[in-house]
Design a protein around this motif. Sequence first.
Motif, short mmCIF file in Angstrom:
data_model
loop_
_atom_site.label_atom_id
_atom_site.label_comp_id
_atom_site.label_asym_id
_atom_site.label_seq_id
_atom_site.Cartn_x
_atom_site.Cartn_y
_atom_site.Cartn_z
N SER A 44 0.85 -1.19 0.00
CA SER A 44 0.00 0.00 0.00
C SER A 44 0.89 1.24 0.00
O SER A 44 1.96 1.24 0.60
N ALA A 45 0.43 2.27 -0.70
CA ALA A 45 1.11 3.57 -0.67
C ALA A 45 0.05 4.59 -1.08
O ALA A 45 -1.13 4.26 -1.16
N LYS A 46 0.48 5.81 -1.35
CA LYS A 46 -0.51 6.83 -1.67
C LYS A 46 -0.97 6.73 -3.12
O LYS A 46 -2.14 6.74 -3.43
N ASP A 47 0.00 6.59 -4.03
CA ASP A 47 -0.30 6.70 -5.45
C ASP A 47 -0.07 5.36 -6.16
O ASP A 47 1.07 4.95 -6.37
N GLU A 63 -5.94 -0.31 -0.91
CA GLU A 63 -6.18 1.13 -1.14
C GLU A 63 -6.02 1.93 0.14
O GLU A 63 -5.35 2.95 0.17
N LYS A 64 -6.65 1.45 1.21
CA LYS A 64 -6.55 2.17 2.49
C LYS A 64 -5.47 1.49 3.32
O LYS A 64 -5.64 0.34 3.77
N THR A 65 -4.37 2.23 3.54
CA THR A 65 -3.21 1.63 4.22
C THR A 65 -3.59 0.98 5.55
O THR A 65 -3.09 -0.09 5.89
N ILE A 81 6.26 4.33 5.99
CA ILE A 81 5.63 5.56 5.50
C ILE A 81 6.34 6.76 6.13
O ILE A 81 6.78 7.69 5.45
N PRO A 87 -1.11 8.43 9.29
CA PRO A 87 -1.37 7.05 8.84
C PRO A 87 -0.35 6.04 9.36
O PRO A 87 -0.73 4.90 9.65
#
Length: 430
Positions: A44-47, A63-65, A81, A87
């Motif tokens: 998972s990451a932002k983009d 999608e949601k970390t 992160i 987050p």
Amino acid sequence: MSKPFRIGLAGLGTVGAGVVKIIQKNGHLLEKRAGRPIEIAAVSAKDRTRDRGVDLSAYDWVEKTGDLANYKDLDAVVEVIGGSEGPAADLVRASLKNGRHVVTANKALLALHGDELANLADEKGACLMFEAAVAGGVPIIKAMREGLAANEIKSIYGILNGTCNYILTTMRQTGRSFDDVLKEAQAQGYAEADPAFDIDGIDAAHKLCILAAIGFGVKPDFKSLSIEGIRHINTTDIAYATEFGYRIKLLGIARRENGKILQVMEPCLVPIESPMGIIDDVYNAVYVEGDFVETPLFTGKGAGQGPTASSVVSDLIDLARGHRLPAFGIPAKDLKAAVWADPGETVNSYYLRLMVLDRAGVIADVSAILRDKNISIEGLVQRGRDPGQPVPVIITTHETRHADMMAACELIEKLDCCVEKPRAMCIEEL
Ligand SMILES: NC(=O)c1ccc[n+]([C@@H]2O[C@H](COP(=O)([O-])OP(=O)(O)OC[C@H]3O[C@@H](n4cnc5c(N)ncnc54)[C@H](OP(=O)(O)O)[C@@H]3O)[C@@H](O)[C@H]2O)c1
């Protein structure tokens, strides 16, 4: 085949992509060492669309970390992160609450919330691992938590920020100014666009706080740390330090003093040939004094993709092997609130740089202030003459109380001949 050790990876930047690379390239080696395959199940990451230079097609994208905390059949969550809140902190807390092991490189999170998180981990039977959080690829957490566990630790000295060490080394080697070298460090990717965390000593202080917690069995307590960075160091300081036989280093110091613990991060002069004096460029080093082991020195690259990811994966191997340790080396409930020593009461020799007008009586005025504050001069250098203009005067002192030195600096600054804030740095004869 043994059951794979399945991880969820949160963060696919410098460190996260490095973890993927190691697991993809050295998978067989890791399997032999861990006794079971280490498998990335989800990332998972932002983009999602960003090219990270690694193939992520075999992994589930979350999608949601925060959902990694509950993702099915994971053995551990890797948090790379960053940030002490937000987050990263939410994911670490939620994962531990679920009894899920966490591996993180996040020194800010540990320095500010380490006590709470270690307690949570213990309560839920999970492990909180963070080899990568201090000194990148140097296995100092393992060394302090395990290798040196037989010793009472007396002191810890660390060069813990590669960016600062690079800036100070380059200023010395090239004679260039702080601002100039900082710009170069930013262009080369060593320093962040906002370099304050590095050059103001905060990043290094986070790491010192973690080492002190393990070394002395105390709760990590970032707020009690006295921190000074390297912004004020100029080429005059570097040149005189060299002439006197010293190097200037941003040094983290944690040591026992009269039943208390001193914890400071500040630029210091250390002898050129000392264990800390020889550490240059982006290298980090930690020098530990234990009652039986004496003084081992640990050094290596303190940051960067390869070294940092290497430490993350070493924690994963430990977990996959079934190795379980409390976060700070003893059960979290036994970590004590330290009694911190007052840095003002510490006694050291000092290097003092003044910029004063070149005119009669100035040295007498400065000497009178030092005398009144009980500070004994070891040496004084003023080179060249420029009547009526500012010139540097460098003073070294015999052993002096820190608070007296600070009070003397304040009084000297008020003299009308003094054109710049006086700067004092302690001399650590390591
Ligand atoms: N870099 C080093 O040399 C080094 C050394 C020691 C320790 N560390 C520590 O390792 C951690 C990671 O550092 P890094 O250098 O790898 O950072 P980075 O390159 O900036 O990567 C951060 C990653 O986190 C993701 N991210 C950011 N905000 C997010 C959010 N709200 N939700 C989900 N993902 C989010 C980013 O996603 P996108 O990619 O999609 O933007 C990126 O993949 C930090 O705690 C740092 O202090 C780094």
